[in-house]
Design a protein around this motif. Structure first.
Motif, PDB file in Angstrom:
ATOM      1  N   ASN A 129     -24.972  16.615  44.475  1.00  0.00           N
ATOM      2  CA  ASN A 129     -23.493  16.921  44.498  1.00  0.00           C
ATOM      3  C   ASN A 129     -22.550  15.701  43.728  1.00  0.00           C
ATOM      4  O   ASN A 129     -21.248  16.039  43.528  1.00  0.00           O
ATOM      5  CB  ASN A 129     -22.935  17.136  45.924  1.00  0.00           C
ATOM      6  N   GLY A 130     -23.090  14.720  43.485  1.00  0.00           N
ATOM      7  CA  GLY A 130     -22.447  13.703  42.882  1.00  0.00           C
ATOM      8  C   GLY A 130     -22.457  13.896  41.230  1.00  0.00           C
ATOM      9  O   GLY A 130     -23.029  14.695  40.497  1.00  0.00           O
ATOM     10  N   ILE A 131     -21.251  13.088  40.754  1.00  0.00           N
ATOM     11  CA  ILE A 131     -21.273  13.272  39.020  1.00  0.00           C
ATOM     12  C   ILE A 131     -21.876  12.032  38.683  1.00  0.00           C
ATOM     13  O   ILE A 131     -21.659  10.791  38.858  1.00  0.00           O
ATOM     14  CB  ILE A 131     -19.656  13.168  38.859  1.00  0.00           C
ATOM     15  N   PRO A 132     -22.740  12.171  37.707  1.00  0.00           N
ATOM     16  CA  PRO A 132     -23.378  11.210  36.894  1.00  0.00           C
ATOM     17  C   PRO A 132     -22.474  10.394  36.023  1.00  0.00           C
ATOM     18  O   PRO A 132     -21.569  11.199  35.379  1.00  0.00           O
ATOM     19  CB  PRO A 132     -24.700  11.706  36.582  1.00  0.00           C
ATOM     20  N   THR A 133     -23.195   9.475  35.490  1.00  0.00           N
ATOM     21  CA  THR A 133     -22.459   8.800  34.422  1.00  0.00           C
ATOM     22  C   THR A 133     -23.465   8.012  33.480  1.00  0.00           C
ATOM     23  O   THR A 133     -24.736   8.189  33.922  1.00  0.00           O
ATOM     24  CB  THR A 133     -21.646   7.475  34.893  1.00  0.00           C
ATOM     25  N   MET A 134     -23.416   7.418  32.400  1.00  0.00           N
ATOM     26  CA  MET A 134     -24.400   6.822  31.508  1.00  0.00           C
ATOM     27  C   MET A 134     -23.469   5.677  30.881  1.00  0.00           C
ATOM     28  O   MET A 134     -22.452   5.364  30.831  1.00  0.00           O
ATOM     29  CB  MET A 134     -24.882   7.752  30.627  1.00  0.00           C
ATOM     30  N   SER A 135     -24.716   4.789  30.346  1.00  0.00           N
ATOM     31  CA  SER A 135     -24.254   3.395  29.776  1.00  0.00           C
ATOM     32  C   SER A 135     -24.954   3.566  28.416  1.00  0.00           C
ATOM     33  O   SER A 135     -26.331   3.671  28.199  1.00  0.00           O
ATOM     34  CB  SER A 135     -24.679   2.316  30.636  1.00  0.00           C
ATOM     35  N   GLN A 136     -24.113   3.416  27.387  1.00  0.00           N
ATOM     36  CA  GLN A 136     -24.780   3.417  25.966  1.00  0.00           C
ATOM     37  C   GLN A 136     -25.451   2.146  25.975  1.00  0.00           C
ATOM     38  O   GLN A 136     -26.564   1.963  25.351  1.00  0.00           O
ATOM     39  CB  GLN A 136     -23.754   3.230  24.921  1.00  0.00           C
ATOM     40  N   LYS A 137     -25.013   0.867  26.323  1.00  0.00           N
ATOM     41  CA  LYS A 137     -25.711  -0.386  26.316  1.00  0.00           C
ATOM     42  C   LYS A 137     -27.198  -0.221  26.984  1.00  0.00           C
ATOM     43  O   LYS A 137     -28.292  -0.676  26.323  1.00  0.00           O
ATOM     44  CB  LYS A 137     -25.025  -1.488  27.183  1.00  0.00           C
ATOM     45  N   SER A 138     -27.381   0.379  28.224  1.00  0.00           N
ATOM     46  CA  SER A 138     -28.717   0.591  28.837  1.00  0.00           C
ATOM     47  C   SER A 138     -29.232   1.660  28.152  1.00  0.00           C
ATOM     48  O   SER A 138     -30.854   1.661  28.493  1.00  0.00           O
ATOM     49  CB  SER A 138     -28.377   0.440  30.340  1.00  0.00           C
ATOM     50  N   ASN A 139     -28.950   2.491  27.814  1.00  0.00           N
ATOM     51  CA  ASN A 139     -29.254   3.916  27.425  1.00  0.00           C
ATOM     52  C   ASN A 139     -29.855   4.446  28.635  1.00  0.00           C
ATOM     53  O   ASN A 139     -30.932   5.132  28.754  1.00  0.00           O
ATOM     54  CB  ASN A 139     -30.238   3.858  26.319  1.00  0.00           C
ATOM     55  N   MET A 140     -29.308   4.291  29.787  1.00  0.00           N
ATOM     56  CA  MET A 140     -29.453   5.158  31.019  1.00  0.00           C
ATOM     57  C   MET A 140     -28.353   5.925  31.469  1.00  0.00           C
ATOM     58  O   MET A 140     -27.130   5.535  31.593  1.00  0.00           O
ATOM     59  CB  MET A 140     -30.044   4.144  31.924  1.00  0.00           C
ATOM     60  N   MET A 141     -28.775   6.974  32.177  1.00  0.00           N
ATOM     61  CA  MET A 141     -27.988   7.754  32.976  1.00  0.00           C
ATOM     62  C   MET A 141     -27.809   7.243  34.421  1.00  0.00           C
ATOM     63  O   MET A 141     -29.257   6.957  34.783  1.00  0.00           O
ATOM     64  CB  MET A 141     -27.885   9.185  33.042  1.00  0.00           C
ATOM     65  N   TYR A 142     -27.023   7.239  35.032  1.00  0.00           N
ATOM     66  CA  TYR A 142     -27.031   6.918  36.600  1.00  0.00           C
ATOM     67  C   TYR A 142     -26.407   8.179  37.318  1.00  0.00           C
ATOM     68  O   TYR A 142     -25.440   8.832  37.160  1.00  0.00           O
ATOM     69  CB  TYR A 142     -25.958   5.742  36.932  1.00  0.00           C
ATOM     70  N   GLY A 143     -26.975   8.226  38.860  1.00  0.00           N
ATOM     71  CA  GLY A 143     -26.354   9.054  39.543  1.00  0.00           C
ATOM     72  C   GLY A 143     -26.594   8.787  41.107  1.00  0.00           C
ATOM     73  O   GLY A 143     -27.238   7.856  41.370  1.00  0.00           O
ATOM     74  N   VAL A 144     -26.394   9.500  41.721  1.00  0.00           N
ATOM     75  CA  VAL A 144     -26.912   9.304  43.226  1.00  0.00           C
ATOM     76  C   VAL A 144     -27.615  10.509  43.643  1.00  0.00           C
ATOM     77  O   VAL A 144     -27.407  11.776  43.552  1.00  0.00           O
ATOM     78  CB  VAL A 144     -25.467   9.526  44.314  1.00  0.00           C
ATOM     79  N   SER A 145     -28.798  10.259  44.158  1.00  0.00           N
ATOM     80  CA  SER A 145     -30.016  10.951  44.479  1.00  0.00           C
ATOM     81  C   SER A 145     -30.189  11.118  45.970  1.00  0.00           C
ATOM     82  O   SER A 145     -29.710  10.383  46.750  1.00  0.00           O
ATOM     83  CB  SER A 145     -31.081  10.676  43.941  1.00  0.00           C
ATOM     84  N   HIS A 146     -30.862  11.938  46.292  1.00  0.00           N
ATOM     85  CA  HIS A 146     -31.108  12.283  47.628  1.00  0.00           C
ATOM     86  C   HIS A 146     -32.623  12.724  47.876  1.00  0.00           C
ATOM     87  O   HIS A 146     -33.229  13.611  47.239  1.00  0.00           O
ATOM     88  CB  HIS A 146     -30.255  13.223  48.290  1.00  0.00           C
TER      89      HIS A 146
END
Length: 200
Positions: free
Chosen positions: A124-141
């Motif tokens: 249910n969370g909104i993910p984001t990403m970092s160009q520097k790390s080339n990773m997307m981040y989110g809250v998982s369950h």
């Protein structure tokens, strides 16, 4: 560079839809199955299940460059009567799973499916990403536990997952994951806010 507006639509099997943002190319022809020349691409989002009758994402499409990513928010049970789907999505037996990335190919002028991770639940969370790390981040369950998770933007591979809480009060409940100062991750939860930082 090609420039677009991207949405996910409200079909039973949701589509990712690209619209030409500026002038439509003179040689562009209407795509089969679409209703307007402004549509540059329209691809069903199935989260790896080609037989699915339903798919749903209630979060913003995550975009970087020509890449566009969506998370699955379709609860894993039919006819589930519950007034608070964000809370229900934290129940292990119905928590939605699936993250899928698409990318515009400027050479072929096609919207293509790049990868799908069928195991990850960002319910249910909104993910984001970092160009520097080339990773997307989110809250998982999973198994009642809430975590920060990072996936490789190029491949969808899970890079890390760090637990921050167990139980209802750590539910992300439609909050956005944010990258703050010094690379720290933040998210809202039902009981406040959570921050993750590197160990000293």
């Amino acid at each position: 560079d090609d420039k677009f507006v991207v949405i996910s639509d409200c079909q039973d099997v949701m589509n990712l839809v690209l619209f030409w943002r500026d002038e439509i190319p003179d040689d562009w022809e209407i795509l089969p199955g679409t209703v307007d020349r402004r549509i540059a691409g329209q691809v069903p989002v199935q989260f790896g299940d080609t037989d699915t009758d339903n798919s749903l994402s209630e979060q913003s499409v995550l975009v970087r460059g020509y890449g566009a990513l969506v998370v699955n928010n379709e609860l894993g049970i039919e006819d589930f009567s519950f007034n608070h789907p964000a809370i229900a999505s934290g129940l292990d037996f119905i928590a939605p799973k699936g993250v899928e990335k698409f990318e515009w190919n400027p050479s072929t002028r096609l919207l293509e499916r790049v990868w799908v991770n069928k195991e990850v639940s960002i319910p249910n969370g909104i993910p984001t990403m970092s160009q520097k790390s080339n990773m997307m981040y989110g809250v998982s369950h999973g198994l009642g536990t809430w975590t920060f998770i990072a996936l490789d933007w190029t491949t969808g591979e899970r890079i890390f997952e760090k637990r921050f809480g167990i139980g209802l009060w750590f539910n992300s409940a439609y909050a956005g994951t944010e990258i703050g100062p010094f690379g720290q991750l933040y998210t809202g939860v039902l009981d406040g806010m959570v921050r993750m930082k590197e160990k000293n």
